[in-house]
Scaffold this motif. Structure first.
Motif, PDB file in Angstrom:
ATOM      1  N   ILE A  79       0.670  -1.184   0.256  1.00 22.26           N
ATOM      2  CA  ILE A  79      -0.245  -0.159  -0.356  1.00 22.26           C
ATOM      3  C   ILE A  79       0.974   1.369  -0.382  1.00 22.26           C
ATOM      4  N   SER A 138      -4.951  13.656   5.251  1.00 20.11           N
ATOM      5  CA  SER A 138      -5.735  14.113   4.096  1.00 20.11           C
ATOM      6  C   SER A 138      -4.613  13.797   2.934  1.00 20.11           C
ATOM      7  N   HIS A 139      -3.580  14.497   2.961  1.00 18.51           N
ATOM      8  CA  HIS A 139      -2.564  14.348   2.287  1.00 18.51           C
ATOM      9  C   HIS A 139      -2.365  13.001   2.017  1.00 18.51           C
ATOM     10  N   GLU A 140      -2.117  11.682   2.856  1.00 20.97           N
ATOM     11  CA  GLU A 140      -2.778  10.328   2.282  1.00 20.97           C
ATOM     12  C   GLU A 140      -3.699   9.924   1.635  1.00 20.97           C
ATOM     13  N   LEU A 141      -4.858  10.716   1.697  1.00 20.49           N
ATOM     14  CA  LEU A 141      -6.028   9.632   1.635  1.00 20.49           C
ATOM     15  C   LEU A 141      -6.039  10.676   0.206  1.00 20.49           C
ATOM     16  N   GLY A 142      -5.140  11.315  -0.391  1.00 18.52           N
ATOM     17  CA  GLY A 142      -5.667  12.299  -1.643  1.00 18.52           C
ATOM     18  C   GLY A 142      -4.148  11.074  -2.760  1.00 18.52           C
ATOM     19  N   ALA A 144      -3.622   8.305  -2.153  1.00 19.58           N
ATOM     20  CA  ALA A 144      -4.835   7.057  -1.939  1.00 19.58           C
ATOM     21  C   ALA A 144      -5.661   7.185  -3.426  1.00 19.58           C
ATOM     22  N   ALA A 145      -6.430   8.674  -3.141  1.00 19.85           N
ATOM     23  CA  ALA A 145      -7.170   8.144  -4.683  1.00 19.85           C
ATOM     24  C   ALA A 145      -6.601   8.321  -5.790  1.00 19.85           C
ATOM     25  N   ARG A 146      -4.925   8.783  -6.044  1.00 24.28           N
ATOM     26  CA  ARG A 146      -4.348   9.117  -7.385  1.00 24.28           C
ATOM     27  C   ARG A 146      -3.689   7.235  -7.821  1.00 24.28           C
ATOM     28  N   VAL A 147      -3.554   6.290  -6.242  1.00 24.67           N
ATOM     29  CA  VAL A 147      -2.796   5.415  -6.927  1.00 24.67           C
ATOM     30  C   VAL A 147      -4.684   4.600  -7.247  1.00 24.67           C
ATOM     31  N   ILE A 148      -5.377   5.157  -6.875  1.00 27.49           N
ATOM     32  CA  ILE A 148      -6.914   3.609  -7.087  1.00 27.49           C
ATOM     33  C   ILE A 148      -7.051   4.318  -8.953  1.00 27.49           C
ATOM     34  N   THR A 149      -6.732   5.741  -9.426  1.00 25.90           N
ATOM     35  CA  THR A 149      -7.043   5.678 -10.186  1.00 25.90           C
ATOM     36  C   THR A 149      -6.299   5.509 -11.333  1.00 25.90           C
ATOM     37  N   LEU A 151      -4.285   2.481 -11.134  1.00 28.98           N
ATOM     38  CA  LEU A 151      -4.568   0.539 -10.895  1.00 28.98           C
ATOM     39  C   LEU A 151      -6.031   0.618 -11.753  1.00 28.98           C
ATOM     40  N   ALA A 152      -6.929   1.582 -11.787  1.00 29.01           N
ATOM     41  CA  ALA A 152      -7.754   1.125 -12.663  1.00 29.01           C
ATOM     42  C   ALA A 152      -7.655   1.474 -13.682  1.00 29.01           C
ATOM     43  N   GLN A 153      -7.054   2.680 -14.163  1.00 27.55           N
ATOM     44  CA  GLN A 153      -6.996   2.788 -15.598  1.00 27.55           C
ATOM     45  C   GLN A 153      -5.541   2.947 -16.365  1.00 27.55           C
TER      46      GLN A 153
ATOM     47  N   GLN B  69     -12.554  11.074  -9.973  1.00 28.88           N
ATOM     48  CA  GLN B  69     -11.211  11.320 -10.994  1.00 28.88           C
ATOM     49  C   GLN B  69     -11.150  11.537 -12.151  1.00 28.88           C
ATOM     50  N   GLN B  77     -12.629   7.850 -13.304  1.00 30.68           N
ATOM     51  CA  GLN B  77     -12.761   6.472 -11.944  1.00 30.68           C
ATOM     52  C   GLN B  77     -13.884   7.711 -11.500  1.00 30.68           C
ATOM     53  N   ILE B  79     -14.247   7.337  -7.263  1.00 27.13           N
ATOM     54  CA  ILE B  79     -13.607   7.321  -6.090  1.00 27.13           C
ATOM     55  C   ILE B  79     -14.079   6.331  -4.875  1.00 27.13           C
ATOM     56  N   ARG B  91     -10.805  17.020   2.327  1.00 30.72           N
ATOM     57  CA  ARG B  91      -9.503  16.965   2.352  1.00 30.72           C
ATOM     58  C   ARG B  91      -8.434  17.836   1.853  1.00 30.72           C
ATOM     59  N   GLU B  97      -3.786  21.577   0.444  1.00 33.34           N
ATOM     60  CA  GLU B  97      -3.912  21.340  -1.333  1.00 33.34           C
ATOM     61  C   GLU B  97      -4.800  21.487  -2.728  1.00 33.34           C
ATOM     62  N   SER B 100      -7.977  17.186  -5.157  1.00 31.36           N
ATOM     63  CA  SER B 100      -7.264  15.594  -5.984  1.00 31.36           C
ATOM     64  C   SER B 100      -8.907  15.345  -6.576  1.00 31.36           C
ATOM     65  N   LEU B 137     -11.051  10.933   8.711  1.00 29.23           N
ATOM     66  CA  LEU B 137     -10.532  10.253   7.544  1.00 29.23           C
ATOM     67  C   LEU B 137      -9.178   9.257   7.688  1.00 29.23           C
ATOM     68  N   LEU B 141      -9.267   6.808   4.841  1.00 26.65           N
ATOM     69  CA  LEU B 141      -7.858   5.959   4.501  1.00 26.65           C
ATOM     70  C   LEU B 141      -7.606   4.253   4.717  1.00 26.65           C
ATOM     71  N   LEU B 151      -8.301  -3.690  -6.661  1.00 27.75           N
ATOM     72  CA  LEU B 151      -8.458  -3.321  -8.177  1.00 27.75           C
ATOM     73  C   LEU B 151      -7.340  -3.828  -8.971  1.00 27.75           C
TER      74      LEU B 151
END
Lengths: 235, 235
Positions: A79, A138-142, A144-149, A151-153, B69, B77, B79, B91, B97, B100, B137, B141, B151
DNA sequence: CGCGCGATTGATTCGGCTCAATAACTGTGG
DNA sequence: CCACAGTTATTGAGCCGAATCAATCGCGCG
């Protein structure tokens, strides 16, 4: 397996100013010091286990850690990574849920354990630390969202290139442009969700394309702009 | 596009006790009420845009929202989802930031906007609210980590079954076992990271297997244990 | 009534996985 | 210091899940 190293002191901890504890008053630091424990871990040792409860957080004094889950077919999914100055275990501690992931060392490491009571005390008394935690989560959550996208795409090739860049950002390059972390092919595969064979084939393609150089577990980044392009990253 | 509805008041908001605001004293609730704005959104309207800055959080008084996203090939995608009583935008606000992800309504919705200054004031004055945010949060996570592993490791068939169960948990079933959310095939595909055609084929297989019933965008869950098995979930 | 979008179905292609065999490497004990 | 055992890495062949491409259908709405 655990040896007793010189107990590191928070006051003199080299990574404190890079960590969430950087803004903490010296009185509180002494409190942490007094309540914490410290352990040495060999390479590959598990620090905590998915599903268990946790009673504090670990602060990495030295070493490198992987945080991973085991998927339904028993396969490891990495992760995130953590290194000197990072804390681990805070997610489960703060949500008061069982650990959602396990942690294991990637090399010899020294970790301090700060008990829950101490953490909650600081959270209450120190708005600055509290806010740092909100920011961290909240940074980590952001991320994670990028990782999700991704992995999915993204196809495996792009994900691998992106992971190499991520590893560079996390662990940095040495003077010879080598990523300062040694992972097995299988671990690389477990970051991006693919088969080890695919990682092997793609690494040798990247090498052929002069994007990287590979020597055992040592990976040298020769062409970062090229890797960025291969990763299909444009921001 | 935006109409002006009856301004809802936090004091009488039906979803307050289910939300992060449930433990807040009535004086503070009045403060929120005084500083907040409120808007009506039609179905499909974008609430905020990935990459922008945000200056407060939105609290969903009524309606259903998707957070998504746009991937590097322009594909959406999804989220996560949010509904009555949930907050969105926190977030980016807390991490300071850029956003996201974007948010858009899935049906007619009413959202209140609480400015940053107000949120930060409550965070400082109210340890309880503060702690609720930490918990929210860190819970999110944990969810994100599970999504990442799925995924990365599960085939599309399992992911679709799992998503249907997730939608059930989020939006509940009506008396007829229909999931209380209407999504296009494309949106379903954008949750699990697949092609719409794959969703269509799999839905009709699930239907053939009597796991679900499908009528347009209405999905009825006939056999939840069966779906759980299909999703390869055992915890 | 016809336009246009979303849903459906079929045919085909292909990325990436699995399986199998071999090679290289690591640590261990003699 | 070398031989052996057990990993870990590599390479090749074949297969399969799922994406893509191409029609067609259905329907809601102006």
């Amino acid at each position: 397996m655990k040896k007793k190293p010189e107990m590191p002191h928070c006051e003199t901890c080299g990574s404190r100013d890079k960590s969430v504890f950087c803004g903490i008053a010296s009185g509180e630091i002494k409190d942490i010091d007094a309540s914490k424990g410290c352990n040495f871990y060999n390479k590959g040792q598990v620090i905590f286990h998915e599903g268990n409860r946790i009673s504090g957080i670990y602060c990495i004094n030295k070493g490198k850690i992987k945080i991973f889950q085991i998927g339904s077919e028993g396969k490891e999914q990495i992760i995130r990574f953590a290194k000197e100055g990072d804390i681990i275990g805070y997610r489960a501690l703060l949500s008061e849920e069982p650990l959602s992931a396990s942690a294991a060392t990637l090399e010899e490491s020294t970790l301090c354990f700060i008990p829950k009571s101490q953490i909650f005390k600081i959270l209450q008394d120190n708005p600055n630390f509290n806010f740092k935690m909100l920011k961290l989560l909240s940074h980590e959550l952001g991320e994670a969202a990028r990782v999700i996208t991704d992995l999915a795409q993204k196809p495996v090739r792009e994900r691998l290139a992106e992971s190499l860049l991520l590893l560079k950002d996390t662990f940095e390059l040495d003077d010879d442009k080598n990523i300062q972390i040694k992972l097995s092919r299988e671990e690389l595969a477990n970051i991006i969700g693919t088969a080890t064979e695919s990682v092997i084939r793609l690494l040798s393609e990247f090498k052929k394309d002069k994007l990287i150089d590979v020597d055992g577990r040592n990976i040298k980044l020769l062409n970062i702009p090229g890797l960025t392009r291969t990763a299909n990253i444009f921001d």
